[in-house]
Scaffold this motif. Structure first.
Motif, mmCIF file in Angstrom:
data_model
loop_
_atom_site.group_PDB
_atom_site.id
_atom_site.type_symbol
_atom_site.label_atom_id
_atom_site.label_comp_id
_atom_site.label_asym_id
_atom_site.label_seq_id
_atom_site.Cartn_x
_atom_site.Cartn_y
_atom_site.Cartn_z
ATOM 1 N N ARG A 117 32.444 52.075 42.325
ATOM 2 C CA ARG A 117 33.272 52.558 41.221
ATOM 3 C C ARG A 117 33.602 54.040 41.351
ATOM 4 O O ARG A 117 34.691 54.479 40.960
ATOM 5 C CB ARG A 117 32.579 52.303 39.879
ATOM 6 C CG ARG A 117 32.676 50.873 39.393
ATOM 7 C CD ARG A 117 32.209 50.764 37.947
ATOM 8 N NE ARG A 117 30.783 50.988 37.821
ATOM 9 C CZ ARG A 117 29.864 50.023 37.862
ATOM 10 N NH1 ARG A 117 30.227 48.771 38.047
ATOM 11 N NH2 ARG A 117 28.595 50.307 37.709
ATOM 12 N N VAL A 150 31.263 38.776 32.908
ATOM 13 C CA VAL A 150 32.405 39.667 32.711
ATOM 14 C C VAL A 150 32.379 40.786 33.746
ATOM 15 O O VAL A 150 33.379 41.086 34.404
ATOM 16 C CB VAL A 150 32.417 40.233 31.282
ATOM 17 C CG1 VAL A 150 33.521 41.277 31.134
ATOM 18 C CG2 VAL A 150 32.602 39.121 30.265
ATOM 19 N N THR A 153 33.030 39.436 37.327
ATOM 20 C CA THR A 153 34.431 39.091 37.530
ATOM 21 C C THR A 153 35.289 40.347 37.667
ATOM 22 O O THR A 153 36.189 40.415 38.514
ATOM 23 C CB THR A 153 34.940 38.222 36.370
ATOM 24 O OG1 THR A 153 34.122 37.051 36.278
ATOM 25 C CG2 THR A 153 36.385 37.795 36.595
ATOM 26 N N ASP A 154 35.000 41.363 36.863
ATOM 27 C CA ASP A 154 35.727 42.627 36.995
ATOM 28 C C ASP A 154 35.495 43.254 38.367
ATOM 29 O O ASP A 154 36.421 43.804 38.976
ATOM 30 C CB ASP A 154 35.295 43.604 35.909
ATOM 31 C CG ASP A 154 35.815 43.212 34.525
ATOM 32 O OD1 ASP A 154 36.726 42.355 34.451
ATOM 33 O OD2 ASP A 154 35.301 43.768 33.531
ATOM 34 N N GLN A 157 37.585 41.544 40.888
ATOM 35 C CA GLN A 157 38.970 42.003 40.793
ATOM 36 C C GLN A 157 39.143 43.345 41.493
ATOM 37 O O GLN A 157 40.139 43.570 42.214
ATOM 38 C CB GLN A 157 39.375 42.121 39.325
ATOM 39 C CG GLN A 157 40.804 42.614 39.111
ATOM 40 C CD GLN A 157 41.818 41.647 39.677
ATOM 41 O OE1 GLN A 157 41.977 40.542 39.157
ATOM 42 N NE2 GLN A 157 42.517 42.024 40.741
ATOM 43 N N GLU A 158 38.195 44.241 41.296
ATOM 44 C CA GLU A 158 38.267 45.552 41.943
ATOM 45 C C GLU A 158 38.138 45.424 43.464
ATOM 46 O O GLU A 158 38.823 46.140 44.219
ATOM 47 C CB GLU A 158 37.165 46.456 41.380
ATOM 48 C CG GLU A 158 37.402 46.822 39.913
ATOM 49 C CD GLU A 158 36.165 47.352 39.233
ATOM 50 O OE1 GLU A 158 35.172 47.685 39.929
ATOM 51 O OE2 GLU A 158 36.169 47.433 37.982
ATOM 52 N N VAL A 179 38.825 34.983 40.770
ATOM 53 C CA VAL A 179 38.843 35.768 39.523
ATOM 54 C C VAL A 179 39.513 34.974 38.411
ATOM 55 O O VAL A 179 38.994 34.890 37.285
ATOM 56 C CB VAL A 179 39.561 37.115 39.742
ATOM 57 C CG1 VAL A 179 39.851 37.795 38.404
ATOM 58 C CG2 VAL A 179 38.715 38.033 40.620
ATOM 59 N N ARG A 183 37.683 33.707 34.973
ATOM 60 C CA ARG A 183 38.123 34.150 33.643
ATOM 61 C C ARG A 183 38.325 32.948 32.725
ATOM 62 O O ARG A 183 38.065 33.028 31.515
ATOM 63 C CB ARG A 183 39.401 34.981 33.766
ATOM 64 C CG ARG A 183 39.192 36.310 34.501
ATOM 65 C CD ARG A 183 40.147 37.376 34.028
ATOM 66 N NE ARG A 183 40.123 38.558 34.886
ATOM 67 C CZ ARG A 183 39.209 39.517 34.854
ATOM 68 N NH1 ARG A 183 38.197 39.409 33.993
ATOM 69 N NH2 ARG A 183 39.275 40.557 35.662
ATOM 70 N N ARG A 197 33.868 54.709 33.030
ATOM 71 C CA ARG A 197 34.645 54.819 34.258
ATOM 72 C C ARG A 197 34.799 56.282 34.665
ATOM 73 O O ARG A 197 34.814 57.194 33.833
ATOM 74 C CB ARG A 197 36.028 54.192 34.062
ATOM 75 C CG ARG A 197 36.033 52.776 33.522
ATOM 76 C CD ARG A 197 35.268 51.793 34.364
ATOM 77 N NE ARG A 197 35.703 51.702 35.742
ATOM 78 C CZ ARG A 197 35.591 50.604 36.487
ATOM 79 N NH1 ARG A 197 35.065 49.499 35.965
ATOM 80 N NH2 ARG A 197 35.966 50.594 37.746
ATOM 81 N N GLN A 209 34.943 51.425 29.472
ATOM 82 C CA GLN A 209 35.351 50.033 29.612
ATOM 83 C C GLN A 209 34.135 49.142 29.377
ATOM 84 O O GLN A 209 33.038 49.504 29.760
ATOM 85 C CB GLN A 209 35.913 49.780 31.017
ATOM 86 C CG GLN A 209 36.180 48.306 31.312
ATOM 87 C CD GLN A 209 36.755 48.129 32.694
ATOM 88 O OE1 GLN A 209 37.676 48.792 33.080
ATOM 89 N NE2 GLN A 209 36.149 47.222 33.448
#
Length: 213
Positions: A117, A150, A153-154, A157-158, A179, A183, A197, A209
């Motif tokens: 991140r 959650v 899954t995020d 996506q990243e 993904v 969801r 973030r 977030q």
């Protein structure tokens, strides 16, 4: 981060545990840092975590606590836009976790995701990619992907975005399909933690977030 901190971490690894660690100065400052962080006073949290790390040099500290302090201080440095210091602290925490908890653990995956991140949020996709590539298979190996669906899954996506941005659209598309399925599967799931973030430009308020890996 100064090399001395990395040396400190490795030296304290063999130092043993204090019989009453909860009363040490390091523990007091770490607790103060946690309280400041919960109030979103990230500068105050950074100052207290840094004091805790200084006291770690004079007190016998459990390796897990030292790793956690390095990790927390690294995150706060990042939120203060001290990105190189943040990276070094997070890497030192990661190395300490790997030395104490083995090649794979929940704590190791958290540190890998945090490093990912740190780069991803500043659109440094090539630098973020190796950390996602390590953390996601580790979570699958530990069968933890549905403990916080959650956040996982995020992270997928990243990872897909990082792959697409660095020239691997085929793998990115396969992850994007997963993904979408996740969801739908976890439509009613709620994040367990808050992720703060990182931002490329320092601001008085930090973007927040839902979800934490």
């Amino acid at each position: 981060m100064r090399p001395a901190i990395a040396i400190l971490a490795l030296a304290l690894l063999a130092g043993g545990c204090s019989k009453d660690f909860s009363t040490t100065n390091m523990a007091r400052y770490h607790d103060a840092g946690t309280r400041a962080e919960s109030s979103r006073d990230y500068q105050g949290a950074e100052e207290n975590y840094e004091r805790a790390l200084v006291w770690a040099g004079t007190e016998k500290v459990p390796p897990a606590m030292l790793s956690l302090t390095l990790y927390n201080l690294g995150r706060m440095k990042g939120h203060g836009c001290k990105f190189e210091e943040a990276r070094e602290l997070l890497l030192t925490s990661l190395a300490l976790e790997e030395a104490t908890s083995g090649p794979a653990s929940t704590q190791i995956s958290r540190r890998l995701f945090e490093l990912a991140r740190l780069f991803y949020d500043r659109k440094q996709y090539a630098e973020a990619l190796p950390y996602y590539a390590q953390a996601i298979p580790m979570v699958r190996q530990l069968k933890l992907e549905n403990e916080n669906p959650v956040a996982f899954t995020d992270a997928l996506q990243e990872y897909a975005t990082s792959l697409r941005q660095t020239g691997d659209p085929q793998t990115a598309e396969s992850l994007a399909a997963e993904v979408s399925n996740r969801r739908i599967q976890h439509a009613d799931a709620r994040p367990q933690y808050l992720i703060v973030r990182y931002t490329a430009i320092c601001r008085s308020t930090t973007l927040v977030q839902a979800g934490r890996a």
